[in-house]
Design an enzyme around this catalytic site. Structure first.
Site, PDB file in Angstrom:
ATOM      1  N   ASP A 116      70.661  11.415  18.372  1.00  0.00           N
ATOM      2  CA  ASP A 116      71.069  10.272  19.201  1.00  0.00           C
ATOM      3  C   ASP A 116      70.056  10.034  20.327  1.00  0.00           C
ATOM      4  O   ASP A 116      70.058   8.965  20.940  1.00  0.00           O
ATOM      5  CB  ASP A 116      72.413  10.610  19.876  1.00  0.00           C
ATOM      6  CG  ASP A 116      73.553   9.757  19.373  1.00  0.00           C
ATOM      7  OD1 ASP A 116      73.302   8.657  18.857  1.00  0.00           O
ATOM      8  OD2 ASP A 116      74.706  10.206  19.515  1.00  0.00           O
TER       9      ASP A 116
ATOM     10  N   GLN B   3      80.336  11.143  18.465  1.00  0.00           N
ATOM     11  CA  GLN B   3      80.612   9.720  18.673  1.00  0.00           C
ATOM     12  C   GLN B   3      81.213   9.484  20.064  1.00  0.00           C
ATOM     13  O   GLN B   3      82.149  10.162  20.465  1.00  0.00           O
ATOM     14  CB  GLN B   3      81.565   9.220  17.573  1.00  0.00           C
ATOM     15  CG  GLN B   3      81.856   7.736  17.602  1.00  0.00           C
ATOM     16  CD  GLN B   3      80.660   6.859  17.240  1.00  0.00           C
ATOM     17  OE1 GLN B   3      79.754   7.274  16.531  1.00  0.00           O
ATOM     18  NE2 GLN B   3      80.654   5.645  17.756  1.00  0.00           N
TER      19      GLN B   3
ATOM     20  N   LYS C 225      78.331   5.713   9.027  1.00  0.00           N
ATOM     21  CA  LYS C 225      77.232   6.675   9.173  1.00  0.00           C
ATOM     22  C   LYS C 225      77.259   7.692   8.030  1.00  0.00           C
ATOM     23  O   LYS C 225      76.225   8.007   7.441  1.00  0.00           O
ATOM     24  CB  LYS C 225      77.328   7.391  10.531  1.00  0.00           C
ATOM     25  CG  LYS C 225      76.899   6.492  11.693  1.00  0.00           C
ATOM     26  CD  LYS C 225      77.277   7.061  13.055  1.00  0.00           C
ATOM     27  CE  LYS C 225      76.959   6.041  14.148  1.00  0.00           C
ATOM     28  NZ  LYS C 225      77.510   6.386  15.470  1.00  0.00           N
TER      29      LYS C 225
HETATM   30  N1  GUN Z   1      79.103   4.920  20.354  1.00  0.00           N
HETATM   31  C1  GUN Z   1      78.556   3.662  20.287  1.00  0.00           C
HETATM   32  N2  GUN Z   1      77.238   3.736  19.997  1.00  0.00           N
HETATM   33  C2  GUN Z   1      76.934   5.045  19.885  1.00  0.00           C
HETATM   34  C3  GUN Z   1      75.738   5.745  19.583  1.00  0.00           C
HETATM   35  O1  GUN Z   1      74.661   5.182  19.379  1.00  0.00           O
HETATM   36  N3  GUN Z   1      75.842   7.108  19.530  1.00  0.00           N
HETATM   37  C4  GUN Z   1      76.999   7.752  19.780  1.00  0.00           C
HETATM   38  N4  GUN Z   1      76.999   9.080  19.730  1.00  0.00           N
HETATM   39  N5  GUN Z   1      78.133   7.137  20.068  1.00  0.00           N
HETATM   40  C5  GUN Z   1      78.105   5.785  20.107  1.00  0.00           C
END
Ligand code: GUN
Length: 295
Positions: A120, A97, A53
């Site tokens: 998100d 995350q 990311k």
């Molecule tokens: N962990 C796995 N997929 C995601 C996501 O799309 N967002 C977040 N914040 N954590 C994740």
């Protein structure tokens, strides 16, 4: 004839290039979109996602901040970081995350993020906006990516029977809300199946568009797919495979080999839905920055 592949990697590349161009235009107006990602603990899969990311952000010309915290971090400590990012004008998007260590309640953390920085799309305000079709809201990245794949692959969704397998808050439920709206790449008749569904195959076999996000390796076989359907596989599962160097390989929730003999279009795993998630995160961050400039 085997199904045509929907190339998520190529479509994600296209979106990332568009986002980079639009980011440059915004920077020229004095605003550089900024994304902050918080990682708590040392889960190796999460560490890989967080690193990708950050890299994707920088490649798009965005400001990127990654905060790595130890697994022993307390909930108040994490909330203090969220508060600081909420107040930071250089940060337009915040992502914590998941999963979090067990001493931290994810719902408390999600509710603490300012809804206008919640790229998100997990905050209840954004969940509600997506349900009522308010385009100011942030759509969670995975279902947004699936809808974009359908749009850019020219799949006819209007009036289509769309069957979603899985009812998670991250994929199944927002996917349902998106596909049932009256806008573009939507307007479908939607069925959501889950672990208590009787006769799953009876539902999947009448789907013009079948979206599978159940987290069970290869649970949907070709026999469960309607001939000519579009199959979108959201699953990413590690299965043992002694023939590979690592001893495992990635498979989806769809049995690719049998399903591709029946479907008209199908996403592979990997390089299907996966790359779209980061592309949509960048797109949400760009929009958060634009909305901040306009407000
Ligand atoms: N962990 C796995 N997929 C995601 C996501 O799309 N967002 C977040 N914040 N954590 C994740």
């Amino acid at each position: 004839m085997p199904a045509e592949l929907i190339d998520g990697a190529a479509i994600a590349r296209e979106i990332r290039d568009e986002v980079a161009r639009e980011t440059a235009a915004l920077v020229a107006r004095g605003v550089r979109p900024g994304l902050a990602v918080i990682l708590v603990g040392d889960d190796p899969a999460s560490a890989v996602y967080v690193q990708s990311k950050g890299k994707a952000c920088e490649e798009a010309g965005m400001h990127s901040v990654t905060i790595r915290l130890p697994a022993s971090t307390t909930e108040p400590e994490l909330l203090a970081h969220v508060d600081a990012l909420n107040a930071d004008p250089a940060i337009h998007g915040i992502l914590v995350q998941m999963p979090l260590p067990k001493q931290i309640d994810p719902d408390v953390v999600i509710r603490r993020i300012r809804p206008d920085k919640d790229v998100d799309g997990f905050h209840p305000v954004n969940v509600g906006k997506v349900l009522i079709g308010d385009r100011d809201g942030f759509v969670p990245c995975t279902p947004a990516g699936v809808q974009e794949l359908l749009l850019r692959s020219g799949v006819e969704t209007k009036g289509a029977e769309c069957v979603i397998v899985g009812r998670s808050n991250i994929v199944g439920k927002p996917m349902m809300a998106l596909m049932v709206q009256s806008g573009r790449a939507a307007n479908a008749t939607v069925t959501v199946c889950h672990s208590a569904t009787r006769d799953l195959a009876a539902h999947t076999a009448r789907a013009d568009i079948l979206i599978v996000a159940a987290g069970r390796p290869r649970m949907i076989t070709g026999a469960m797919v309607k001939p000519g359907a579009t199959v979108i596989d959201v699953g990413i599962n590690r299965v043992e495979d002694a023939s590979t160097k690592s001893g495992y390989r990635l498979v989806g929730d769809v049995d690719f080999e049998s399903a591709r003999q029946v479907a008209a279009r199908i996403t592979p795993v990997p390089k299907g839905v996966g790359p779209m998630t980061i592309a949509m995160l960048l797109s949400n961050t760009l929009r958060a920055a634009r909305q901040a400039l306009a407000s």
